[in-house]
Design a protein around this motif. Structure first.
Motif, PDB file in Angstrom:
ATOM      1  N   ALA A 198       0.840  -1.207   0.000  1.00 63.69           N
ATOM      2  CA  ALA A 198       0.000   0.000   0.000  1.00 63.69           C
ATOM      3  C   ALA A 198       0.872   1.253   0.000  1.00 63.69           C
ATOM      4  O   ALA A 198       0.622   2.198  -0.747  1.00 63.69           O
ATOM      5  CB  ALA A 198      -0.934  -0.015   1.211  1.00 63.69           C
ATOM      6  N   GLY A 199       1.921   1.238   0.812  1.00 62.59           N
ATOM      7  CA  GLY A 199       2.839   2.378   0.860  1.00 62.59           C
ATOM      8  C   GLY A 199       3.555   2.602  -0.464  1.00 62.59           C
ATOM      9  O   GLY A 199       3.726   3.747  -0.909  1.00 62.59           O
ATOM     10  N   MET A 200       3.962   1.520  -1.100  1.00 62.55           N
ATOM     11  CA  MET A 200       4.638   1.630  -2.401  1.00 62.55           C
ATOM     12  C   MET A 200       3.722   2.291  -3.432  1.00 62.55           C
ATOM     13  O   MET A 200       4.143   3.191  -4.168  1.00 62.55           O
ATOM     14  CB  MET A 200       5.040   0.229  -2.899  1.00 62.55           C
ATOM     15  CG  MET A 200       6.152  -0.419  -2.098  1.00 62.55           C
ATOM     16  SD  MET A 200       6.302  -2.211  -2.394  1.00 62.55           S
ATOM     17  CE  MET A 200       6.763  -2.250  -4.128  1.00 62.55           C
ATOM     18  N   LEU A 201       2.478   1.840  -3.478  1.00 62.48           N
ATOM     19  CA  LEU A 201       1.547   2.376  -4.471  1.00 62.48           C
ATOM     20  C   LEU A 201       1.173   3.820  -4.167  1.00 62.48           C
ATOM     21  O   LEU A 201       1.091   4.649  -5.088  1.00 62.48           O
ATOM     22  CB  LEU A 201       0.296   1.501  -4.547  1.00 62.48           C
ATOM     23  CG  LEU A 201       0.525   0.080  -5.064  1.00 62.48           C
ATOM     24  CD1 LEU A 201      -0.783  -0.706  -5.072  1.00 62.48           C
ATOM     25  CD2 LEU A 201       1.150   0.084  -6.453  1.00 62.48           C
ATOM     26  N   ARG A 202       0.962   4.146  -2.898  1.00 62.67           N
ATOM     27  CA  ARG A 202       0.613   5.526  -2.535  1.00 62.67           C
ATOM     28  C   ARG A 202       1.755   6.488  -2.863  1.00 62.67           C
ATOM     29  O   ARG A 202       1.519   7.610  -3.303  1.00 62.67           O
ATOM     30  CB  ARG A 202       0.247   5.597  -1.063  1.00 62.67           C
ATOM     31  CG  ARG A 202      -1.090   4.969  -0.757  1.00 62.67           C
ATOM     32  CD  ARG A 202      -1.464   5.041   0.710  1.00 62.67           C
ATOM     33  NE  ARG A 202      -2.786   4.479   0.899  1.00 62.67           N
ATOM     34  CZ  ARG A 202      -3.081   3.507   1.751  1.00 62.67           C
ATOM     35  NH1 ARG A 202      -2.137   2.999   2.548  1.00 62.67           N
ATOM     36  NH2 ARG A 202      -4.316   3.047   1.838  1.00 62.67           N
ATOM     37  N   LYS A 203       2.973   6.036  -2.644  1.00 60.84           N
ATOM     38  CA  LYS A 203       4.136   6.876  -2.951  1.00 60.84           C
ATOM     39  C   LYS A 203       4.291   7.056  -4.463  1.00 60.84           C
ATOM     40  O   LYS A 203       4.663   8.130  -4.929  1.00 60.84           O
ATOM     41  CB  LYS A 203       5.401   6.246  -2.360  1.00 60.84           C
ATOM     42  CG  LYS A 203       6.635   7.094  -2.523  1.00 60.84           C
ATOM     43  CD  LYS A 203       7.827   6.454  -1.823  1.00 60.84           C
ATOM     44  CE  LYS A 203       9.067   7.311  -2.026  1.00 60.84           C
ATOM     45  NZ  LYS A 203      10.242   6.704  -1.415  1.00 60.84           N
ATOM     46  N   LEU A 204       4.009   6.017  -5.216  1.00 59.94           N
ATOM     47  CA  LEU A 204       4.143   6.063  -6.670  1.00 59.94           C
ATOM     48  C   LEU A 204       3.138   7.040  -7.293  1.00 59.94           C
ATOM     49  O   LEU A 204       3.494   7.844  -8.149  1.00 59.94           O
ATOM     50  CB  LEU A 204       3.955   4.664  -7.257  1.00 59.94           C
ATOM     51  CG  LEU A 204       4.151   4.489  -8.752  1.00 59.94           C
ATOM     52  CD1 LEU A 204       5.576   4.873  -9.160  1.00 59.94           C
ATOM     53  CD2 LEU A 204       3.858   3.042  -9.142  1.00 59.94           C
ATOM     54  N   ASP A 205       1.873   6.966  -6.840  1.00 61.93           N
ATOM     55  CA  ASP A 205       0.836   7.824  -7.417  1.00 61.93           C
ATOM     56  C   ASP A 205      -0.409   7.763  -6.527  1.00 61.93           C
ATOM     57  O   ASP A 205      -0.993   6.682  -6.369  1.00 61.93           O
ATOM     58  CB  ASP A 205       0.497   7.347  -8.827  1.00 61.93           C
ATOM     59  CG  ASP A 205      -0.494   8.242  -9.556  1.00 61.93           C
ATOM     60  OD1 ASP A 205      -1.169   9.072  -8.913  1.00 61.93           O
ATOM     61  OD2 ASP A 205      -0.602   8.092 -10.781  1.00 61.93           O
ATOM     62  N   PRO A 206      -0.846   8.884  -5.983  1.00 58.93           N
ATOM     63  CA  PRO A 206      -2.045   8.887  -5.134  1.00 58.93           C
ATOM     64  C   PRO A 206      -3.291   8.332  -5.838  1.00 58.93           C
ATOM     65  O   PRO A 206      -4.204   7.848  -5.188  1.00 58.93           O
ATOM     66  CB  PRO A 206      -2.230  10.359  -4.773  1.00 58.93           C
ATOM     67  CG  PRO A 206      -0.872  10.961  -4.923  1.00 58.93           C
ATOM     68  CD  PRO A 206      -0.208  10.204  -6.033  1.00 58.93           C
ATOM     69  N   ALA A 207      -3.310   8.359  -7.166  1.00 61.56           N
ATOM     70  CA  ALA A 207      -4.448   7.829  -7.912  1.00 61.56           C
ATOM     71  C   ALA A 207      -4.551   6.300  -7.793  1.00 61.56           C
ATOM     72  O   ALA A 207      -5.579   5.715  -8.162  1.00 61.56           O
ATOM     73  CB  ALA A 207      -4.357   8.233  -9.384  1.00 61.56           C
ATOM     74  N   LEU A 208      -3.515   5.660  -7.261  1.00 62.61           N
ATOM     75  CA  LEU A 208      -3.523   4.199  -7.074  1.00 62.61           C
ATOM     76  C   LEU A 208      -4.171   3.788  -5.755  1.00 62.61           C
ATOM     77  O   LEU A 208      -4.106   2.622  -5.368  1.00 62.61           O
ATOM     78  CB  LEU A 208      -2.087   3.654  -7.166  1.00 62.61           C
ATOM     79  CG  LEU A 208      -1.401   3.855  -8.518  1.00 62.61           C
ATOM     80  CD1 LEU A 208       0.075   3.449  -8.435  1.00 62.61           C
ATOM     81  CD2 LEU A 208      -2.121   3.073  -9.607  1.00 62.61           C
ATOM     82  N   GLU A 209      -4.807   4.721  -5.063  1.00 61.52           N
ATOM     83  CA  GLU A 209      -5.414   4.454  -3.758  1.00 61.52           C
ATOM     84  C   GLU A 209      -6.335   3.226  -3.738  1.00 61.52           C
ATOM     85  O   GLU A 209      -6.260   2.427  -2.797  1.00 61.52           O
ATOM     86  CB  GLU A 209      -6.165   5.681  -3.238  1.00 61.52           C
ATOM     87  CG  GLU A 209      -6.780   5.515  -1.864  1.00 61.52           C
ATOM     88  CD  GLU A 209      -5.779   5.212  -0.748  1.00 61.52           C
ATOM     89  OE1 GLU A 209      -6.177   4.625   0.273  1.00 61.52           O
ATOM     90  OE2 GLU A 209      -4.582   5.558  -0.883  1.00 61.52           O
ATOM     91  N   PRO A 210      -7.193   3.022  -4.743  1.00 65.52           N
ATOM     92  CA  PRO A 210      -8.038   1.816  -4.677  1.00 65.52           C
ATOM     93  C   PRO A 210      -7.219   0.521  -4.601  1.00 65.52           C
ATOM     94  O   PRO A 210      -7.605  -0.427  -3.913  1.00 65.52           O
ATOM     95  CB  PRO A 210      -8.842   1.862  -5.981  1.00 65.52           C
ATOM     96  CG  PRO A 210      -8.846   3.305  -6.372  1.00 65.52           C
ATOM     97  CD  PRO A 210      -7.524   3.861  -5.896  1.00 65.52           C
ATOM     98  N   TYR A 211      -6.072   0.506  -5.257  1.00 68.35           N
ATOM     99  CA  TYR A 211      -5.214  -0.687  -5.244  1.00 68.35           C
ATOM    100  C   TYR A 211      -4.404  -0.758  -3.953  1.00 68.35           C
ATOM    101  O   TYR A 211      -4.141  -1.854  -3.449  1.00 68.35           O
ATOM    102  CB  TYR A 211      -4.319  -0.706  -6.482  1.00 68.35           C
ATOM    103  CG  TYR A 211      -5.144  -0.546  -7.741  1.00 68.35           C
ATOM    104  CD1 TYR A 211      -6.151  -1.460  -8.042  1.00 68.35           C
ATOM    105  CD2 TYR A 211      -4.956   0.535  -8.589  1.00 68.35           C
ATOM    106  CE1 TYR A 211      -6.944  -1.310  -9.172  1.00 68.35           C
ATOM    107  CE2 TYR A 211      -5.742   0.690  -9.730  1.00 68.35           C
ATOM    108  CZ  TYR A 211      -6.728  -0.234 -10.007  1.00 68.35           C
ATOM    109  OH  TYR A 211      -7.517  -0.083 -11.129  1.00 68.35           O
TER     110      TYR A 211
END
Length: 183
Positions: A84-97
């Motif tokens: 979750a942290g990796m995806l949030r750092k990569l792009d906030p639009a990935l929040e559902p994932y």
């Protein structure tokens, strides 16, 4: 699914054995989730299911589980939070994932259960909430990332959930009822 594959390549380009394990497991979970979704009357987003299933275990690269080529430092139980942290750092639009990552472990984890078990996780509920989060949580239980990686029968999954307590089994049974999954 192209989005998920690009993200996986970004993080796993230098870990070919782990990449192979992740891709096989995630593809199995994706296929199972999409199959269950086909027979569901719930409104489900196939794009979220497809990408979410492929990304739900993205954080295993941060964890220590040498049997499946994970040589990170975190305990394996933290792979969902790490992902979750990796995806949030990569792009906030990935929040559902990101939410799927942190909420798919077991049949979901409660703050009380995390605290009582002394798990190295945030002291908050990590329970699947959206239909897609619930579906991927359920589909994930059918496959392991070790051994033969064959689909597990429902009875075996349920029996393995028993070691995590009555609440865990109850939540698993509720997921099965929600999606009409029977033995």
């Amino acid at each position: 699914m192209e989005l998920a594959l690009q993200i996986i390549e970004r993080f796993y380009a230098d870990a070919p054995e782990l990449h192979q394990v992740l891709m096989k497991h995630s593809s199995q979970v994706r296929a199972k989730a999409l199959l269950i979704a086909e027979n569901s009357s719930l409104p489900l987003d196939p794009e979220v299911i497809s990408n979410g299933a492929m990304l739900h275990d993205i954080g295993i690269i941060c964890c220590h589980a040498p049997d499946i080529f994970c040589f990170g430092e975190l305990p394996y139980i933290a792979h969902g939070i790490a992902g979750a942290g990796m995806l949030r750092k990569l792009d906030p639009a990935l929040e559902p994932y990101a939410r799927i990552c942190e909420r798919h472990t077991g049949s979901g984890l409660t703050a009380a259960g995390i605290i009582a078990s002394g798990l190295p996780l945030p002291h908050r509920d990590l329970l699947p909430e959206t239909p897609e989060e619930k579906l991927i949580c359920l589909a994930d239980k059918f496959f392991s990332k070790s051994g033969k990686m064959a689909e597990k029968p429902l009875g075996r999954i349920r029996a393995s959930m028993e070691k995590f307590g009555e609440d865990s089994v109850f939540r698993f049974d509720e997921l099965c009822r929600l999606f009409g999954v029977t033995g």
